[in-house]
Design a protein around this motif. Structure first.
Motif, PDB file in Angstrom:
ATOM      1  N   GLU A  62     -32.698 -53.280  -7.369  1.00 19.15           N
ATOM      2  CA  GLU A  62     -32.855 -52.378  -6.204  1.00 19.15           C
ATOM      3  C   GLU A  62     -34.328 -52.513  -6.190  1.00 19.15           C
ATOM      4  O   GLU A  62     -35.299 -53.106  -6.688  1.00 19.15           O
ATOM      5  CB  GLU A  62     -32.691 -51.064  -6.782  1.00 19.15           C
ATOM      6  CG  GLU A  62     -31.267 -50.678  -6.921  1.00 19.15           C
ATOM      7  CD  GLU A  62     -30.260 -50.650  -5.849  1.00 19.15           C
ATOM      8  OE1 GLU A  62     -30.942 -50.565  -4.750  1.00 19.15           O
ATOM      9  OE2 GLU A  62     -29.016 -50.816  -5.944  1.00 19.15           O
ATOM     10  N   PRO A  63     -34.581 -52.486  -4.710  1.00 16.98           N
ATOM     11  CA  PRO A  63     -36.038 -52.743  -4.439  1.00 16.98           C
ATOM     12  C   PRO A  63     -37.115 -51.801  -5.018  1.00 16.98           C
ATOM     13  O   PRO A  63     -36.688 -50.583  -5.464  1.00 16.98           O
ATOM     14  CB  PRO A  63     -36.079 -52.488  -2.766  1.00 16.98           C
ATOM     15  CG  PRO A  63     -34.627 -52.359  -2.240  1.00 16.98           C
ATOM     16  CD  PRO A  63     -33.764 -52.088  -3.621  1.00 16.98           C
ATOM     17  N   TYR A  64     -38.230 -52.428  -5.332  1.00 16.80           N
ATOM     18  CA  TYR A  64     -39.341 -51.614  -6.202  1.00 16.80           C
ATOM     19  C   TYR A  64     -40.538 -51.952  -5.263  1.00 16.80           C
ATOM     20  O   TYR A  64     -40.634 -53.171  -4.831  1.00 16.80           O
ATOM     21  CB  TYR A  64     -39.218 -51.934  -7.622  1.00 16.80           C
ATOM     22  CG  TYR A  64     -39.573 -53.487  -7.803  1.00 16.80           C
ATOM     23  CD1 TYR A  64     -40.859 -54.007  -8.034  1.00 16.80           C
ATOM     24  CD2 TYR A  64     -38.471 -54.119  -8.285  1.00 16.80           C
ATOM     25  CE1 TYR A  64     -40.983 -55.420  -8.253  1.00 16.80           C
ATOM     26  CE2 TYR A  64     -38.546 -55.653  -8.511  1.00 16.80           C
ATOM     27  CZ  TYR A  64     -39.900 -56.439  -8.652  1.00 16.80           C
ATOM     28  OH  TYR A  64     -39.830 -57.360  -8.838  1.00 16.80           O
ATOM     29  N   ASN A  65     -41.424 -51.138  -5.493  1.00 20.08           N
ATOM     30  CA  ASN A  65     -42.790 -51.596  -4.816  1.00 20.08           C
ATOM     31  C   ASN A  65     -43.779 -51.263  -5.858  1.00 20.08           C
ATOM     32  O   ASN A  65     -44.045 -49.985  -6.295  1.00 20.08           O
ATOM     33  CB  ASN A  65     -42.886 -50.294  -3.807  1.00 20.08           C
ATOM     34  CG  ASN A  65     -44.204 -50.641  -2.897  1.00 20.08           C
ATOM     35  OD1 ASN A  65     -44.980 -51.653  -2.989  1.00 20.08           O
ATOM     36  ND2 ASN A  65     -44.676 -49.534  -1.958  1.00 20.08           N
ATOM     37  N   VAL A  66     -44.436 -52.365  -6.282  1.00 13.39           N
ATOM     38  CA  VAL A  66     -45.752 -52.425  -7.125  1.00 13.39           C
ATOM     39  C   VAL A  66     -46.409 -53.483  -6.789  1.00 13.39           C
ATOM     40  O   VAL A  66     -46.103 -54.406  -6.341  1.00 13.39           O
ATOM     41  CB  VAL A  66     -44.995 -52.445  -8.721  1.00 13.39           C
ATOM     42  CG1 VAL A  66     -44.444 -53.786  -8.806  1.00 13.39           C
ATOM     43  CG2 VAL A  66     -46.083 -52.302  -9.685  1.00 13.39           C
ATOM     44  N   ASP A  67     -47.900 -52.921  -7.001  1.00 15.29           N
ATOM     45  CA  ASP A  67     -48.786 -54.103  -6.817  1.00 15.29           C
ATOM     46  C   ASP A  67     -49.382 -54.298  -8.112  1.00 15.29           C
ATOM     47  O   ASP A  67     -50.488 -53.603  -8.655  1.00 15.29           O
ATOM     48  CB  ASP A  67     -49.775 -53.536  -5.806  1.00 15.29           C
ATOM     49  CG  ASP A  67     -51.121 -54.419  -5.334  1.00 15.29           C
ATOM     50  OD1 ASP A  67     -50.940 -55.773  -6.152  1.00 15.29           O
ATOM     51  OD2 ASP A  67     -51.938 -54.071  -4.564  1.00 15.29           O
TER      52      ASP A  67
END
Length: 163
Positions: A62-67
């Motif tokens: 599932e899409p995840y957002n991490v930098d």
């Protein structure tokens, strides 16, 4: 030192530990969720999960957002499947290999039986590192709480707090 805990959990053991570590370290948490869920019941749980792990599959997440550039330290948590780390962790590492370079990386594994040492070695090789900064093995930490698991987690967290 800014820390993120990246984990996959099928039955809640790894999630429980990730949340405990997060609260002790004030760390961010990234739960990996495969688009196609693994069965968590009966024979199919062991068959499909084990096959996926042994075949080194990389399931779509599932899409995840991490930098990851925002973090100095990455802690990876997973249940041990067939003597290796779980496929969602493989996908994450594959997608973020360059961003993991130069980070202080630690790991924790949850298991009912054995295989965590082998799983750690395979994960180190896959990431391309010689050693984890710290690593721990926990036996069924959610379903069978124990003072030993609590002590192990506390010792792990103290080490992770060292700069």
């Amino acid at each position: 030192m800014k820390t993120i805990i990246v984990y996959y959990s099928l039955e809640g053991n790894t999630e429980s530990v990730a949340n405990t570590i997060s609260s002790k370290l004030s760390a961010d948490v990234l739960k990996l969720v495969p688009k196609k869920a693994y069965s968590d019941k009966g024979f199919s749980k062991f068959f499909w999960g084990g096959k996926s792990a042994v075949m080194a599959e990389t399931p779509e997440l599932e899409p995840y957002n991490v930098d990851l550039s925002e973090y100095d330290q990455v802690v990876i948590g997973f249940p041990v499947w067939a003597g290796t780390f779980t496929p969602p962790i493989r996908t994450f590492v594959k997608e973020n290999k360059a961003a993991l370079s130069g980070k202080r990386i630690s790991a924790f594994a949850c298991q009912s039986g054995a295989g965590a040492e082998k799983a750690f070695a395979k994960l180190r090789d896959f990431i391309g590192i010689d050693e984890f900064y710290a690593n721990i093995i926990l036996i069924d930490p959610k379903t069978k709480p124990s003072e030993q698991n609590d002590l192990t987690i506390n010792t792990f967290c103290k080490k992770l707090q060292n700069n």
